[in-house]
Scaffold this motif. Sequence first.
Motif, PDB file in Angstrom:
ATOM      1  N   SER A 246       2.606   1.768  -3.384  1.00 40.97           N
ATOM      2  CA  SER A 246       1.705   1.902  -4.637  1.00 40.97           C
ATOM      3  C   SER A 246       1.610   3.369  -4.644  1.00 40.97           C
ATOM      4  O   SER A 246       1.083   3.853  -5.944  1.00 40.97           O
ATOM      5  CB  SER A 246       0.545   1.100  -4.419  1.00 40.97           C
ATOM      6  OG  SER A 246      -0.007   1.576  -3.350  1.00 40.97           O
ATOM      7  N   GLN A 247       1.655   4.242  -3.840  1.00 44.00           N
ATOM      8  CA  GLN A 247       1.466   5.696  -3.853  1.00 44.00           C
ATOM      9  C   GLN A 247       2.524   6.392  -4.541  1.00 44.00           C
ATOM     10  O   GLN A 247       2.690   7.600  -4.900  1.00 44.00           O
ATOM     11  CB  GLN A 247       1.381   6.187  -2.368  1.00 44.00           C
ATOM     12  CG  GLN A 247       0.273   5.718  -1.567  1.00 44.00           C
ATOM     13  CD  GLN A 247       0.333   6.180  -0.014  1.00 44.00           C
ATOM     14  OE1 GLN A 247       0.677   7.215   0.011  1.00 44.00           O
ATOM     15  NE2 GLN A 247       0.401   5.193   0.869  1.00 44.00           N
ATOM     16  N   TYR A 248       3.632   5.731  -4.991  1.00 44.21           N
ATOM     17  CA  TYR A 248       4.845   6.434  -5.750  1.00 44.21           C
ATOM     18  C   TYR A 248       5.224   5.876  -7.173  1.00 44.21           C
ATOM     19  O   TYR A 248       5.467   4.826  -7.342  1.00 44.21           O
ATOM     20  CB  TYR A 248       6.056   6.197  -4.955  1.00 44.21           C
ATOM     21  CG  TYR A 248       5.806   7.041  -3.376  1.00 44.21           C
ATOM     22  CD1 TYR A 248       6.119   8.129  -3.076  1.00 44.21           C
ATOM     23  CD2 TYR A 248       5.534   6.020  -2.557  1.00 44.21           C
ATOM     24  CE1 TYR A 248       6.025   8.742  -2.276  1.00 44.21           C
ATOM     25  CE2 TYR A 248       5.144   6.415  -1.193  1.00 44.21           C
ATOM     26  CZ  TYR A 248       5.542   7.953  -1.013  1.00 44.21           C
ATOM     27  OH  TYR A 248       5.398   8.444   0.376  1.00 44.21           O
TER      28      TYR A 248
ATOM     29  N   THR B 166       0.813  -1.219   0.212  1.00 47.04           N
ATOM     30  CA  THR B 166       0.048   0.162  -0.170  1.00 47.04           C
ATOM     31  C   THR B 166       0.853   1.373  -0.138  1.00 47.04           C
ATOM     32  O   THR B 166       0.404   2.450  -0.711  1.00 47.04           O
ATOM     33  CB  THR B 166      -0.967   0.153   1.210  1.00 47.04           C
ATOM     34  OG1 THR B 166      -1.787  -1.198   1.119  1.00 47.04           O
ATOM     35  CG2 THR B 166      -1.737   1.322   1.349  1.00 47.04           C
TER      36      THR B 166
END
Length: 294
Positions: free
Chosen positions: A228-230, A225
């Motif tokens: 996955s933001q980058y 999680t």
Amino acid sequence: MQKYTVLLLINFFLLLANYSSAAANDSFTLGVIADCQYAEQANKGTRYYTSCPDKLSTAVEQFNTLPLSGVLHLGDFIDRDFQNFTVLNTISSVLNTPLYHVLGNHEFSIDDSLKMRVPETLHMPARYYSFEINNWLFIALDGNDVSTYGWPKTSKRHKRNIALFNTKYKGHEDWNGAIGAKQLKWLERKLNTAQTQKQPVVLLSHFPIYPENNHNLWNAQEVLTLISQYSTVKAWFNGHNHVGNYAQKDGVHFVTFHAMLDTDSTAFSTIEFSPNQLVINGQGRQPSMVLPIN
């Protein structure tokens, strides 16, 4: 008019040459080994423990014929016994390029009193750390941070980890581990900086986090999680699952490299990095792959 055309052609070819030169400068190659896992003990099934030094020597010899920028070992350099580090360190010391280790669970199959010496013995700057090659950021993570085995039994860290295992991670395999809260914050800071600088990132770990597998980190979903933001994260490289694995999710390539241990031939590879793709050239049991970079 003709003179003007000639000048345009000259400028075009100069630009093309400069572009090709820049593209070449952006490219580099690394060697990769997972789970050498040497021990002086009888073979068990497909685990050829005593052949590991010879297989490592062959890989080192081949690596030294190539223009590599470094070699990665993705954990479990040894299977057990602290003195076995000396055998493999002697072999790898003749590499003519840097060797970057990540910590595996078997690194800690040693006497409790020696566990704090493992990073230094493997010439690591810390249990987790980062380094850069040609503007790519490599982040080496410690998946034994929270574990039942990774710290001396008399330490406060071990007692906290056992409490976490018996509550938050109850029912998980005790030969896996997790990335702790402090390390996750460090990772988040590293990724924020890389995202701001538009710097491509490869995460290195002994343990996989994707796809679902019984070898995965205890907090694999939490780590997944976060990364996955980058969009700057391009790949996650790991060992631990000796049969290998591969998946892609949200533009990230998750590659589990085959163990050098589990074959009577060998398993290692080189990876060619370029702005548009990663090319894995496998040897022995390790398959070759071409991974596009977005």
